[in-house]
Design a protein around this motif. Structure first.
Motif, mmCIF file in Angstrom:
data_model
loop_
_atom_site.group_PDB
_atom_site.id
_atom_site.type_symbol
_atom_site.label_atom_id
_atom_site.label_comp_id
_atom_site.label_asym_id
_atom_site.label_seq_id
_atom_site.Cartn_x
_atom_site.Cartn_y
_atom_site.Cartn_z
ATOM 1 N N LEU A 66 -43.138 -48.892 -32.665
ATOM 2 C CA LEU A 66 -43.256 -48.725 -34.113
ATOM 3 C C LEU A 66 -42.033 -48.006 -34.684
ATOM 4 N N ALA A 67 -41.535 -47.022 -33.940
ATOM 5 C CA ALA A 67 -40.327 -46.319 -34.373
ATOM 6 C C ALA A 67 -39.167 -47.295 -34.484
ATOM 7 N N GLY A 68 -39.035 -48.145 -33.479
ATOM 8 C CA GLY A 68 -37.963 -49.133 -33.517
ATOM 9 C C GLY A 68 -38.085 -50.043 -34.719
ATOM 10 N N ASP A 69 -39.294 -50.493 -35.003
ATOM 11 C CA ASP A 69 -39.499 -51.381 -36.143
ATOM 12 C C ASP A 69 -39.173 -50.659 -37.449
ATOM 13 N N ALA A 70 -39.614 -49.402 -37.563
ATOM 14 C CA ALA A 70 -39.348 -48.640 -38.787
ATOM 15 C C ALA A 70 -37.852 -48.376 -38.941
ATOM 16 N N ALA A 80 -40.040 -43.689 -39.090
ATOM 17 C CA ALA A 80 -39.373 -43.842 -37.796
ATOM 18 C C ALA A 80 -39.159 -42.488 -37.125
ATOM 19 N N GLY A 81 -38.771 -41.490 -37.922
ATOM 20 C CA GLY A 81 -38.555 -40.169 -37.357
ATOM 21 C C GLY A 81 -39.828 -39.595 -36.750
ATOM 22 N N TYR A 82 -40.946 -39.792 -37.454
ATOM 23 C CA TYR A 82 -42.213 -39.291 -36.919
ATOM 24 C C TYR A 82 -42.625 -40.046 -35.655
ATOM 25 N N TYR A 83 -42.498 -41.360 -35.702
ATOM 26 C CA TYR A 83 -42.865 -42.152 -34.512
ATOM 27 C C TYR A 83 -42.003 -41.753 -33.316
ATOM 28 N N SER A 89 -48.774 -36.109 -36.792
ATOM 29 C CA SER A 89 -47.535 -36.887 -36.776
ATOM 30 C C SER A 89 -47.837 -38.368 -36.920
ATOM 31 N N ARG A 90 -48.851 -38.836 -36.223
ATOM 32 C CA ARG A 90 -49.194 -40.262 -36.292
ATOM 33 C C ARG A 90 -49.668 -40.627 -37.699
#
Length: 938
Positions: free
Chosen positions: A424-428, A405-408, A375-376
Motif C-alpha cells: 500500500l505504501a508503494g501504491d501511495a 505512504a509515509g504512514y504505511y 497509523s493504519r
C-alpha cells in the motif's frame, strides 16, 4: 477518559489494615458527604475506622455473649467494657452482629448513664482518658454532638499525653469541618497531625486538613494544594506503590486529585498546575494530576483546555511512561466533540511522537499495538482521501497520497508481516509521484517479507514502476534499462512460476534491442523461447526480437529461421488479432533475411549461391519491392560474375515482367554491357537504338550505338547514324564535342561515296572553332589541300581568250580560291603541309604565267601590233613566273629547317626547268636524319 485511573487503581489490597490497640476499643464511621453542585458543596469521601482482627471464634457467638453480659450486669464498668468489645467485634468482622437500630439508642443511653455514674463516684478502675473518649463516642452516637466534642476537648486538655489525643483532635476537627468552621478545622487537623503517631491517622488527618483549607476559598488553595500533594506523596511515594493500594487509599488518591484539578482549573488551569508541580521534586503521581485536570475540563465542556492539559503533561514530562496515554487522550477529547479532523491531527501527533525506533521500543506492547492501529487508520484515511481528490485536484491528491505512504511505510517497519502495508505504501508513493520510495516499498513487500501471499504482485508493481520510468525517459537510457533488467532478473528468480515472467523477458529483449545491445536482447529472447510457460504471444515477441537481433548482427541465416517461427505463430489461433495481422510484416522481414544472404553470397563472389537466394525471395513475398529487387539482383549478380549468357535472359525477363519498375530503366544499360562484354557490339548498339526511341535526348544513345557499329565493322549503319546526327547541325560547346563532331565528319568523308559536304563542313568547323586538336587540325588541313587542289584543277581548265580581260579575271578568281585553301591548310597544320602548300601555290602562279604567254593574240592586230601585244603579255606574265620561282625557292630553303620531302623535290624539279643554270643538277637530296623514300607527292 479515566483509563489511566482504571489502570492504576485496578489492583488494590483486600486485607484490612491493623490499628494500634488503643484504637481497637471502638470503631465508628463518619460520612462527610459527596460532591455538591458548587465548590462550597463539595465533601470529602467516606472514611472508615477499622479495629484489630477477631479471635478464631464465631463473631456472632462472641457478640451474643457480650450482649448478654451488657444486659445482665449492674456494674457500670462491666457494661462499658462489654459495649466496647461488642463494637470492636462488629467493626473487625464486618458482620451485623451488634444491636439493632432501636436497641442501639437504648444501649448507648444506658452506657451514658454508666459513664455519668462512674464520673460521679470519682473512682474508675480504668483510665479516665479512655472513659472520656468512650463518653464522647456515646454522645456522638446518641446525637449529642456538642457534648461529644466537650468530652474530647476535656480529654485533650486534661490528658495531653494520652494516646487518644491525636484521634480526639481528629474528631474535634471533623466536628468543626461539619459545622463549616473550616479555619478551626484546619487548626484541629494540624494538631491531630502533630500529635499522631499512627501513619493511618496522620494520612487521614492530612487529607481532611487539605479539605479544610480548600473550603476556606482560593486564598487558602495554595496551602490546600501543598497538603494534598503531601497526602499523594505518602500514598504514592514511587511508581511501584500503586500495586499495593487498598480501596480506601484509591478513593483518597482519587479525591485528592479531584480537588487539586478543581483548584488548578479555577486558578489558571494548566499553567497553575505546572507551576505547583514544577518545584523540582519528582512525584510518582504527577501524571495523575494532569490526567484529572484534563478530565475536569472535558467533563465541563472545556475541550480545548483539556487537550492543552494533556499536551502540557507531555511537555512537562517528555520521558514519562504515561506520555502515550496522554497523547491518546487528546484524540479521545476531540472524538467526544465529534471533530474528526482534530482527532486525526491528534493521532498524527501521537504517531509522530513515537515514530523513531528508540521511542517505539520504549512503548509497552499494548501501546505499540495502539500505535500500529492508529497509523493504519491514518494511512487508510489519507489514501482514500487521495483517491477521492485524484480527479479534482492533482496537487492535493498527491499530498494526501504522500501522507498515506509515509504512514504505511513506517507501519511496515513495525509489523511482523508487513507485506500488505508496504505494498500500500508503494501504491501511495506512486500516486504521489515519489517513484523511488514507491519502488523501494514494492521491493520490500516482494522480497523482504515472509509469507506474503501477494509478494509476486508487489514485485510486479516494482517492475511496472521501472517500466514507467523507461517510458518517461528520465535519466540515461542505459541506466534506466539496466535498473529495469536487474529488477526483472530479481523477479524471475524469486517467482519463476509466475505467468508474467515470459512476457517480462520478452519485453526486456525488445528494449535491449532498441537500446542497441543485441547480445542482451538475444539472451532475454532465448529465456522466453526456453520457458515452457511462455504463451504463443510472448514466443512470437521473442522470435521477432531474435530475428531483428540476428539480422542486425549480420547472421541472416539465423534471422531467417527466427522469422519463419514468428510467421508460423501468426497463424496460431491463440495469438491476438494484432499479432495475427502482422503476417505480411513478418514475411517482409523473412524476405529481407533471405535477400541479405544473397547479398552476402554475391559479395563473397559466390554468384550461384547468391542467385539461388535471390530467387527464393519471390515466393515469400511475390510482387513486393524486395522480390522485384531480388530478381533484378539475380541478373545483376550474373552480370558482375561474367556469366553473360545467363545474365542476358535474366535481365530481359526482369524488363519483360516489370516494365514499369524504376529498376527496369537500368536493364538496357546492363544489357549493353552484357552484349559488349560477350563480343556482341552490334546487339549492344541495337539495344541503345531501341532505348533511344523513348528517350527525350536520344542522340547520346545513338552516337554510342554508332560507336558500337563502328566497333562491329557495320560501317553503313554507323554512317547512317552519323549522317542523321550531323543533319541536326549540332554545335560544339566544348573541345571534346568539337573533336567528336570532327571525328564523325572525317569518318564519313573517308567512307561515303559523296564526301564533299562533310569535307567542306570539317574544314569550316575547324576554321571557325576555338577548340582544336592535332588530329582535327591535320584532318582540316588535308581537306583544305584537297579542296585547294580541286580549285587549282578548276583554275587550270579556264582558258585565256578574247576578250582577255574577262577570261583573265575569271582565271584570277579561280587562282585566289585555290590559293586561299592552300593558305588555310598552312594556317591549320603549319610545317606539316607547308611544303605541299608552297609547291601548289607556286604552280598556280607558274600556270598563270604560262597561260598568259600562250593566250591568243587578237586577230585584228597587224604583225607589229601582234609583236608588241606579245611583248606586253610577257611583261604581264613575268611577275607571276618570278613569284612562282620565289615560292619554289622558299620551299627549297625549308630543307635546312624541315628536311627534304617529296614536295620540296617537286619544287626543285620545277626550279630546274625555270632556272636550269642554278637548279638543274644531278644531286640527291637527303634529310638530316634519314633518307626520304617512297614519297608519293606529285
Amino acid at each position: 477518559m479515566n483509563r489511566m485511573r482504571f489502570a492504576i487503581f485496578a489492583m488494590v489490597c483486600a486485607t484490612p489494615l491493623l490499628v494500634q490497640t488503643s484504637l481497637a476499643q471502638e470503631s465508628f464511621q463518619v460520612e462527610l458527604g459527596k460532591d455538591g453542585e458548587t465548590i462550597e458543596d463539595m465533601r470529602p469521601v467516606f472514611l472508615t475506622f477499622e479495629a484489630r482482627p477477631l479471635p478464631a471464634i464465631s463473631p456472632t457467638e462472641v457478640a451474643r455473649r457480650y450482649q448478654r453480659l451488657f444486659d445482665a450486669s449492674d456494674e457500670p464498668e462491666v457494661r462499658i467494657d462489654a459495649l466496647n468489645r461488642l463494637s470492636n467485634i462488629q467493626d473487625v468482622s464486618g458482620e451485623d452482629v451488634g444491636f439493632s437500630a432501636d436497641q442501639e439508642a437504648r444501649v448507648y443511653q444506658q452506657a451514658l448513664e454508666s459513664y455519668e455514674s462512674i464520673l460521679t463516684r470519682g473512682s474508675y478502675s480504668g483510665k479516665l482518658d479512655e472513659l472520656l473518649y468512650q463518653m464522647a463516642r456515646a454522645h456522638a452516637l446518641t446525637g449529642e454532638s456538642e457534648k461529644s466534642i466537650d468530652r474530647l476537648e476535656q480529654l485533650v486538655g486534661l490528658y495531653p499525653d494520652s494516646s487518644l489525643v491525636p484521634e480526639a483532635h481528629f474528631r474535634i476537627a471533623e466536628s468543626e469541618f461539619a459545622s463549616g468552621e473550616y479555619f478551626q478545622a484546619e487548626a484541629a487537623y494540624l494538631a491531630a497531625i502533630e500529635a499522631a503517631e499512627n501513619p493511618e491517622l496522620t494520612r487521614k488527618a492530612r487529607y481532611m486538613l487539605g479539605w479544610s483549607q480548600f473550603k476556606q476559598g482560593e486564598s487558602a488553595w495554595s496551602r490546600a494544594g501543598k497538603t494534598f500533594y503531601t497526602v499523594l506523596d505518602s500514598l504514592l511515594p514511587d511508581p511501584q506503590s500503586v500495586n499495593a493500594l487498598s480501596d480506601t487509599e484509591v478513593d483518597l488518591i482519587d479525591d485528592a486529585l479531584r480537588i487539586v484539578a478543581t483548584m488548578a482549573a479555577r486558578q489558571g488551569g494548566t499553567d497553575t498546575l505546572v507551576q505547583w508541580l514544577g518545584d523540582g521534586n519528582e512525584r510518582a503521581w504527577t501524571y495523575l494530576a494532569f490526567d484529572r485536570l484534563a478530565d475536569y475540563y472535558a467533563a465541563n465542556g472545556a475541550f480545548e483546555q483539556s487537550v492543552q492539559t494533556n499536551r502540557a503533561f507531555v511537555d512537562f514530562s517528555p520521558e514519562h511512561a504515561a506520555k502515550p496515554l496522554f497523547m491518546v487522550q487528546i484524540a479521545d477529547v476531540w472524538r467526544m466533540v465529534g471533530d474528526a479532523a482534530k482527532v486525526r491531527r491528534a493521532h498524527a501527533d501521537y504517531v509522530a511522537m513515537f515514530a523513531t525506533d528508540t521511542a517505539f521500543i520504549q512503548l509497552p506492547p499494548e501501546e505499540q499495538q495502539r500505535w500500529r492501529s492508529v497509523s493504519r487508520e491514518l494511512a487508510d484515511y489519507y489514501y482514500h482521501s487521495g483517491s477521492g481528490l485524484k480527479e479534482q485536484a492533482g496537487a492535493r491528491a498527491e499530498s494526501a497520497f504522500a501522507t498515506a505512504a509515509g504512514y504505511y511505510r513506517a507501519l511496515g517497519d513495525r509489523q511482523d508481516r508487513p507485506g500488505e502495508v508496504l505494498r500500500l505504501a508503494g501504491d501511495a508513493y506512486l500516486q504521489a509521484g515519489d517513484i523511488q520510495n514507491a519502488l523501494q516499498s514494492f521491493q520490500q513487500a516482494a522480497y523482504d517479507t515472509a509469507d506474503y501471499g501477494e509478494a509476486a504482485d508487489s514485485g510486479w508493481a516494482a517492475i511496472t514502476v521501472l517500466r514507467q520510468q523507461w517510458l518517461e525517459g528520465e535519466g540515461a537510457a542505459t541506466d534506466r534499462l539496466t535498473g529495469l533488467t536487474s529488477e526483472a532478473d530479481r523477479f524471475a528468480g524469486k517467482f519463476p512460476e509466475d505467468s508474467r515472467v515470459s512476457g517480462l523477458m520478452a519485453d526486456l529483449a525488445g528494449k535491449w534491442l532498441e537500446a542497441g545491445d543485441r547480445e542482451q536482447a538475444l539472451k532475454y529472447a532465448q529465456t522466453v523461447l526456453t520457458n515452457p510457460r511462455a504463451t504463443p504471444s510472448t514466443r512470437y515477441s521473442a522470435w521477432v526480437v531474435t530475428g531483428r537481433g540476428r539480422q542486425q548482427l549480420g547472421e541472416f541465416g539465423l534471422a531467417e529461421r527466427a522469422w519463419k517461427h514468428a510467421l508460423d505463430l501468426t497463424a496460431d489461433p491463440a495469438v491476438p488479432d494484432e499479432i495475427a495481422g502482422t503476417d505480411d510484416t513478418i514475411r517482409s522481414q523473412l524476405a529481407t533475411a533471405i535477400y541479405r544472404q544473397g547479398e552476402n553470397a554475391a559479395a563473397a563472389g559466390n554468384a550461384a549461391a547468391a542467385v539461388a537466394h535471390f530467387r527464393r525471395v519471390g515466393p515469400v513475398v511475390p510482387g513486393s519491392d524486395i522480390a522485384i529487387k531480388a530478381q533484378f539482383d539475380a541478373g545483376n549478380t550474373l552480370l558482375k560474375a561474367g556469366e553473360y549468357a545467363l545474365a542476358i535472359p535474366e535481365l530481359e525477363a526482369f524488363r519483360r515482367d516489370y516494365p514499369s519498375n524504376p529498376l527496369a530503366s537500368e536493364i538496357s544499360e546492363k544489357l549493353v554491357h552484357a552484349y559488349v562484354s560477350s563480343d556482341q557490339p552490334a546487339a549492344a548498339a541495337q539495344e541503345l537504338l531501341d532505348r533511344a526511341k523513348n528517350s527525350p535526348d536520344p542522340w547520346p544513345l545513338k552516337l554510342r550505338a554508332a560507336g558500337l557499329f563502328h566497333e562491329a565493322g557495320s560501317i553503313p549503319r554507323r554512317n547512317q547514324v552519323y549522317a542523321a546526327y550531323l543533319d541536326t547541325q549540332p554545335a560544339a560547346t566544348s573541345a571534346a564535342e568539337h573533336i567528336e563532331l570532327q571525328t564523325l565528319r572525317h569518318r564519313l568523308l573517308i567512307t561515303v561515296e559523296a564526301p564533299e559536304p562533310y569535307r567542306q563542313a570539317l574544314l569550316s568547323q575547324e576554321m571557325d572553332s576555338r577548340w582544336h586538336s592535332d588530329q582535327t587540325l591535320a584532318w582540316a588541313a588535308r581537306q583544305s589541300l584537297i579542296l585547294g587542289a580541286k580549285a587549282a584543277a578548276s583554275f587550270a581548265t579556264i582558258r585565256l581568250g578574247q576578250p582577255l580581260a574577262e577570261s583573265l579575271s575569271a582565271k584570277q578568281v579561280a587562282l585566289e580560291k585555290a590559293r586561299k585553301y592552300f593558305l588555310d591548310a598552312e594556317a591549320l597544320a603549319g610545317d606539316a603541309v607547308l611544303s605541299e602548300s608552297l609547291y601548289r601555290r607556286a604552280e598556280l602562279y607558274r600556270a598563270l604565267a604560262t597561260d598568259l604567254m600562250n593566250s591568243t593574240v587578237p586577230g585584228e592586230l597587224n604583225e607589229l601590233e601582234a609583236m608588241q601585244y606579245q611583248m606586253l603579255l610577257e611583261e604581264e606574265a613575268f611577275p607571276f613566273e618570278e613569284k612562282a620561282i620565289r615560292l619554289h625557292a622558299d620551299n627549297h630553303r625549308r630543307i635546312t629547317s624541315s628536311g627534304y620531302d617529296a614536295w620540296i623535290g617537286k619544287s626543285l624539279d620545277v626550279l630546274a626547268t625555270l632556272n636550269p643554270g642554278r637548279y638543274d643538277r644531278s644531286v640527291r637530296w637527303m634529310s638530316w636524319a634519314n633518307d626520304e623514300e617512297g614519297d608519293d607527292a606529285g
